[in-house]
Design an enzyme around this catalytic site. Structure first.
Site, PDB file in Angstrom:
ATOM      1  N   GLY A   1     -24.094 -76.406 -72.512  1.00 10.66           N
ATOM      2  CA  GLY A   1     -24.336 -77.675 -73.187  1.00 10.66           C
ATOM      3  C   GLY A   1     -23.669 -77.621 -74.547  1.00 10.66           C
TER       4      GLY A   1
ATOM      5  N   SER B   1     -21.097 -71.059 -70.174  1.00 10.16           N
ATOM      6  CA  SER B   1     -20.557 -71.906 -71.231  1.00 10.16           C
ATOM      7  C   SER B   1     -21.193 -71.545 -72.571  1.00 10.16           C
ATOM      8  CB  SER B   1     -20.756 -73.378 -70.865  1.00 10.16           C
ATOM      9  OG  SER B   1     -20.055 -74.219 -71.734  1.00 10.16           O
ATOM     10  N   ALA B   2     -22.015 -72.414 -73.159  1.00 16.60           N
ATOM     11  CA  ALA B   2     -22.672 -72.090 -74.430  1.00 16.60           C
ATOM     12  C   ALA B   2     -23.505 -70.822 -74.320  1.00 16.60           C
ATOM     13  CB  ALA B   2     -23.550 -73.257 -74.878  1.00 16.60           C
TER      14      ALA B   2
ATOM     15  N   HIS C   1     -14.285 -72.263 -70.680  1.00 16.07           N
ATOM     16  CA  HIS C   1     -13.507 -73.432 -70.230  1.00 16.07           C
ATOM     17  C   HIS C   1     -12.064 -73.351 -70.725  1.00 16.07           C
ATOM     18  CE1 HIS C   1     -17.410 -75.299 -69.279  1.00 16.07           C
ATOM     19  NE2 HIS C   1     -17.785 -75.016 -70.509  1.00 16.07           N
TER      20      HIS C   1
ATOM     21  N   GLU D   1     -12.039 -71.633 -65.906  1.00 17.42           N
ATOM     22  CA  GLU D   1     -13.053 -72.176 -65.022  1.00 17.42           C
ATOM     23  C   GLU D   1     -13.133 -71.372 -63.721  1.00 17.42           C
ATOM     24  OE1 GLU D   1     -14.423 -73.799 -67.249  1.00 17.42           O
ATOM     25  OE2 GLU D   1     -14.454 -75.871 -66.552  1.00 17.42           O
TER      26      GLU D   1
END
Length: 236
Positions: free
Chosen positions: A89, A121-122, A158, A193
């Protein structure tokens, strides 16, 4: 330590957490694990919705999560966790809430004791020393850029090799070069990715069909693929 650090949660056209689901199952083991989930990176949807979404995926492989927001004492929840999962997020929001609830050091201690850690991700970004290689907009003051510091290198989740057609801004590689000018002794891993880094038994490896791009000030960027040894990145 046992770490599974994903670039992203979902590939286009797939269900949520579809591509890493089997790796997560193997990483957590054959016995059911009820992991502590930290949903603080969610901004435009609720923590309850995030918890439900992760559970719908992980229950298919025999595991589940419970969100930390359900506990009166979040530090105690970390100390008693079977495993820790931090979702993606907005990294700035995630870091702010981790600092607000005094969770950075608690998570670090718990994971260094051997508790499995999964992030995407985060959630991968905050396993690094700082949030400074995130792609996210700084929507809130994070109080400190320092994060959990489980690994001595930085991750850029990413990672993209080129800008979208018609976009005139800096490429991701140019942004990482800016970081390296200020932080010349720090490696940055451009994690594409569908890929993830796994640390287990002291060995750091890449999982996925795409290679990772490694950056260090004064050296040409290099590509390393699954099967290559990434463990040199663990040396501080």
């Amino acid at each position: 330590m046992k770490l599974l650090l994903l670039s992203n949660s979902t590939m286009p056209g797939e269900d949520y957490l579809a591509y890493p689901k089997k790796e997560i199952q193997q990483f957590l083991g054959p016995q059911k694990v009820k992991a502590l989930f930290i949903p603080f990176a969610a901004v435009t949807f609720s923590f309850e919705e995030y918890e439900r979404k992760v559970n719908e995926s992980l229950q298919e492989v025999g595991h589940e999560v419970i969100s930390i927001h359900r506990f009166k004492d979040p530090v105690k929840a970390v100390e008693e966790a079977e495993a820790i999962v931090i979702g993606g997020g907005n990294t700035w929001q995630l870091v702010r809430m981790l600092h607000d609830q005094d969770l950075m050091e608690a998570i670090r201690r718990k994971v260094q004791q051997g508790t499995p850690y999964i992030g995407w991700s985060a959630g991968s970004n905050v396993a690094c020393p700082t949030l400074r290689t995130t792609n996210d907009m700084p929507i809130i003051d994070p109080k400190s850029f320092n994060t959990i510091n489980l690994v001595p290198f930085q991750i850029n989740p990413h990672y993209l090799d080129a800008n979208p057609e018609g976009h005139g801004g800096e490429t991701r590689e140019q942004r990482i070069s800016e970081f390296l000018e200020i932080n010349p002794d720090t490696y940055v891993v451009g994690l594409r990715e569908g890929t993830m880094l796994k640390l287990e038994d002291g060995q750091l490896s890449l999982i996925g069909e795409r290679s990772a791009r490694l950056f260090l000030k004064g050296e040409a960027p290099c590509e390393k693929a699954a099967g290559d040894d990434f463990s040199f990145l663990l040396k501080e």
